[in-house]
Design a protein around this motif. Structure first.
Motif, PDB file in Angstrom:
ATOM      1  N   HIS A 137       3.365   3.706   8.008  1.00  0.00           N
ATOM      2  CA  HIS A 137       4.087   3.220   7.225  1.00  0.00           C
ATOM      3  C   HIS A 137       5.018   3.899   6.219  1.00  0.00           C
ATOM      4  O   HIS A 137       5.564   3.494   5.230  1.00  0.00           O
ATOM      5  CB  HIS A 137       3.024   2.391   6.068  1.00  0.00           C
ATOM      6  N   LEU A 138       4.796   5.265   6.640  1.00  0.00           N
ATOM      7  CA  LEU A 138       5.827   6.296   5.810  1.00  0.00           C
ATOM      8  C   LEU A 138       7.025   6.288   6.216  1.00  0.00           C
ATOM      9  O   LEU A 138       7.322   6.202   7.509  1.00  0.00           O
ATOM     10  CB  LEU A 138       5.204   7.541   5.647  1.00  0.00           C
ATOM     11  N   LEU A 139       8.212   6.336   5.367  1.00  0.00           N
ATOM     12  CA  LEU A 139       9.446   6.716   5.865  1.00  0.00           C
ATOM     13  C   LEU A 139       9.318   8.235   6.523  1.00  0.00           C
ATOM     14  O   LEU A 139       8.705   8.963   6.235  1.00  0.00           O
ATOM     15  CB  LEU A 139      10.374   6.871   4.621  1.00  0.00           C
ATOM     16  N   MET A 148       4.953   7.585  -1.085  1.00  0.00           N
ATOM     17  CA  MET A 148       6.089   7.230  -1.418  1.00  0.00           C
ATOM     18  C   MET A 148       6.628   7.306  -2.948  1.00  0.00           C
ATOM     19  O   MET A 148       7.794   7.255  -3.428  1.00  0.00           O
ATOM     20  CB  MET A 148       6.661   6.045  -0.616  1.00  0.00           C
ATOM     21  N   PHE A 149       5.641   7.146  -3.590  1.00  0.00           N
ATOM     22  CA  PHE A 149       5.594   7.231  -5.164  1.00  0.00           C
ATOM     23  C   PHE A 149       5.779   8.614  -5.524  1.00  0.00           C
ATOM     24  O   PHE A 149       6.888   9.142  -6.141  1.00  0.00           O
ATOM     25  CB  PHE A 149       4.608   6.756  -5.809  1.00  0.00           C
ATOM     26  N   SER A 150       4.767   9.588  -5.540  1.00  0.00           N
ATOM     27  CA  SER A 150       5.028  10.689  -5.970  1.00  0.00           C
ATOM     28  C   SER A 150       5.053  11.850  -5.076  1.00  0.00           C
ATOM     29  O   SER A 150       4.887  13.238  -5.273  1.00  0.00           O
ATOM     30  CB  SER A 150       3.833  11.359  -6.783  1.00  0.00           C
ATOM     31  N   SER A 151       4.976  11.664  -3.664  1.00  0.00           N
ATOM     32  CA  SER A 151       5.445  12.786  -2.623  1.00  0.00           C
ATOM     33  C   SER A 151       4.325  14.034  -2.862  1.00  0.00           C
ATOM     34  O   SER A 151       4.894  14.974  -2.964  1.00  0.00           O
ATOM     35  CB  SER A 151       6.643  13.114  -2.545  1.00  0.00           C
ATOM     36  N   LEU A 168      -2.769   2.157   4.401  1.00  0.00           N
ATOM     37  CA  LEU A 168      -1.639   1.417   3.956  1.00  0.00           C
ATOM     38  C   LEU A 168      -1.239   1.661   2.444  1.00  0.00           C
ATOM     39  O   LEU A 168      -0.412   1.885   2.124  1.00  0.00           O
ATOM     40  CB  LEU A 168      -1.821  -0.040   4.081  1.00  0.00           C
ATOM     41  N   THR A 182      -2.967  -4.188  -2.815  1.00  0.00           N
ATOM     42  CA  THR A 182      -2.608  -3.815  -1.260  1.00  0.00           C
ATOM     43  C   THR A 182      -2.490  -4.966  -0.442  1.00  0.00           C
ATOM     44  O   THR A 182      -1.699  -4.700   0.602  1.00  0.00           O
ATOM     45  CB  THR A 182      -3.817  -2.716  -0.775  1.00  0.00           C
ATOM     46  N   ASN A 236       1.966   3.941   0.314  1.00  0.00           N
ATOM     47  CA  ASN A 236       2.798   3.643  -1.110  1.00  0.00           C
ATOM     48  C   ASN A 236       2.466   4.577  -1.977  1.00  0.00           C
ATOM     49  O   ASN A 236       3.627   4.900  -2.678  1.00  0.00           O
ATOM     50  CB  ASN A 236       2.181   2.283  -1.330  1.00  0.00           C
ATOM     51  N   PHE A 237       1.226   5.384  -2.165  1.00  0.00           N
ATOM     52  CA  PHE A 237       1.228   6.452  -3.193  1.00  0.00           C
ATOM     53  C   PHE A 237       2.106   7.441  -2.867  1.00  0.00           C
ATOM     54  O   PHE A 237       2.771   8.132  -3.656  1.00  0.00           O
ATOM     55  CB  PHE A 237      -0.210   6.818  -3.108  1.00  0.00           C
ATOM     56  N   THR A 241      -4.304  -1.290  -7.527  1.00  0.00           N
ATOM     57  CA  THR A 241      -3.199  -1.768  -7.093  1.00  0.00           C
ATOM     58  C   THR A 241      -3.401  -2.744  -5.924  1.00  0.00           C
ATOM     59  O   THR A 241      -4.473  -2.684  -5.459  1.00  0.00           O
ATOM     60  CB  THR A 241      -2.318  -0.368  -6.536  1.00  0.00           C
TER      61      THR A 241
END
Lengths: 328, 328
Positions: free
Chosen positions: A292-294, A261-264, A254, A174, A258-259, A172
């Protein structure tokens, strides 16, 4: 295999195919390896020769353990392995070109059922069966070695995708437009930074960019500088080497955000040589990931290390495929 | 509900809770909506008042359709909805603060079982039950509206993650250090670019940066420029407006490449107002996505549009939760 043999007396054969060596072991359902062996992968130009040699190498162990009746099945971890088809497809590090129906060939040779997946997915199944992920239904396994591999488990199952190739997180992007990955031609993929190769490259870049900054790493020839040298210098407090791990950890953190926020996932489990850098890598990884996480994802994800002995993990992972196998 | 009523005579109630309106409908197992209705969400300060009003609004439809016995269940799509707990948690656009156990409250009020998820996941279930994803086991639904939402299906199941919050793809960081997302404080997240809001912002930036470039968009006041205006100008051949969609499509395409390398879906299904831009967006999306994919993923992923009528999709998606519901 006769179904009347209790599972406690059964064995799985785990086979880990690497570019240089192919390792195997007989594994019981608790993950104890009762036999280890290896053959050279790369000396076999033809797949049939490879399988013949593998058979000759494994059959004494099978006979010693009670014969083929106690073998529940064979699990294989291989680069570019496809679980759906049991094939190795266009693996750049292997001599056998094109699509190789390896699970079928091995299953027929041994007369038991065989299942194959890529090495990173096998590691995830191994962790779920015998290691740090027992009981977890949602986790991501990240292998930090020469490259960056991954296996993703969600709802208690490996995510294979529609074609069997899911979970290529090392590729992926980045940092768009970032560092060139010489193997793929892609710019800014995670593997270009967070692999052992990436760390060595970052070290050379930092040394070149700051020619007047002293560093223990300058005691080594350029070609000697690898992730281990950088690690050792960092452990001695070398400022530039510490910066290399900080930089690497930030990029990995970082990517992990992203990972997540994809599959928690409940946990991200690290495996491979680079993971040994421990806090040197994990402190910047966690800090950057959390940043960077919500908010709904923050301070929830465990970052943990594999509980499988590194030398055995690939065989254990491959063997774990067998215990999930449906009996014919 | 009596289990002796055949499924063809049963109805699901689908409820879509938005910041302004709450819409509902009675839906049969084929996805036909036999009754539509709506109440205002935001005029209810207290959740109990909201549920009382909702009950009053829906009960005539239930009575007209054969009474509560024919209602198989209630499905609810809501912002920040959590499937595991049936709760709405800290939804920024709703007046009810904290954690609201909405599925429980609604289930008790109506006397039937109720299930809740977030709106993007509901859209994915709707597409799988009645729409473009019938029969698909691996796909990603991307909602391109005011924001960017997502629902991920792998192995035939929605990915919820360990806590129910998986699938926040709009908040993944596509351009590190990029544009500020005013809602989250994050820089460079996909939603900051690929939402309708993001497109309007890109248009203003492009107009400001190229003050001597003529554009039809200059016929509008700054506050009038939205994704629709940009779309209309682009359709008339306006160079700057075309560049806005090209820029947006490239960023979305890059993000999609990363999603594909995660879960290797058979298709990515687009939904929402922005998806109407069609080729204007999809040509740069596909080109950029393919460019960044590893070769094993190339030319495989279908990019398709939702087959649900936009006005009905949220209700259908919510109602689809009911058909998957286990009967008590």
């Amino acid at each position: 295999m006769s179904v009347s043999i209790p599972i406690s007396q059964q064995f799985a054969i785990g086979i880990d195919i690497g570019g240089t060596n192919t390792k195997f072991g007989l594994v019981n359902h608790r993950g104890d390896i009762s036999y280890h062996g290896a053959i050279l992968t790369h000396k076999h130009e033809r797949i049939e020769e490879f399988i013949d040699d593998l058979y000759e190498a494994i059959i004494p162990a099978i006979n010693d353990s009670g014969g083929i009746e106690v073998i529940r099945g064979i699990g294989i971890g291989a680069p570019n392995g496809n679980i759906y088809k049991g094939t190795i497809e266009y693996a750049p590090n292997l001599k056998w070109k094109g699509i190789i129906p390896l699970a079928d060939l091995i299953g027929k040779k041994f007369g038991v059922s065989a299942k194959l997946t890529n090495d990173a997915n096998a590691a995830a199944v191994g962790e779920m069966t015998y290691g740090a992920a027992i009981g977890m239904k949602d986790f991501i396994m990240i292998t930090l070695g020469t490259g960056v591999g991954s296996g993703i488990v969600a709802n208690g199952e490996l995510i294979y995708g529609h074609d069997g190739f899911a979970g290529e997180l090392g590729h992926t992007i980045t940092i768009p437009g970032g560092r060139l990955h010489p193997g793929t031609g892609e710019h800014g993929s995670l593997e270009a930074y967070a692999s052992a190769t990436g760390v060595a490259r970052t070290a050379l870049e930092f040394l070149d960019r700051q020619p007047y900054e002293e560093s223990l790493m300058r005691n080594y020839a350029r070609e000697e500088i690898d992730a281990r040298v950088v690690y050792e210098c960092a452990m001695e407090g070398d400022k530039l080497a510490l910066e290399v791990y900080d930089f690497t950890g930030k990029i990995l953190g970082l990517a992990l955000a992203n990972f997540v926020m994809f599959s928690s996932p409940e946990a991200i489990i690290f495996f491979g040589g680079m993971a040994k850098a421990g806090d040197l890598l994990m402190v910047p990884v966690r800090e950057t990931m959390e940043k960077h996480l919500l908010p709904i994802f923050r301070n929830k994800v465990k970052l943990i290390f594999s509980e499988l002995k590194e030398a055995d993990a690939a065989i254990l992972g491959a063997s774990a495929l067998v215990w999930e196998m449906k009996q014919a």
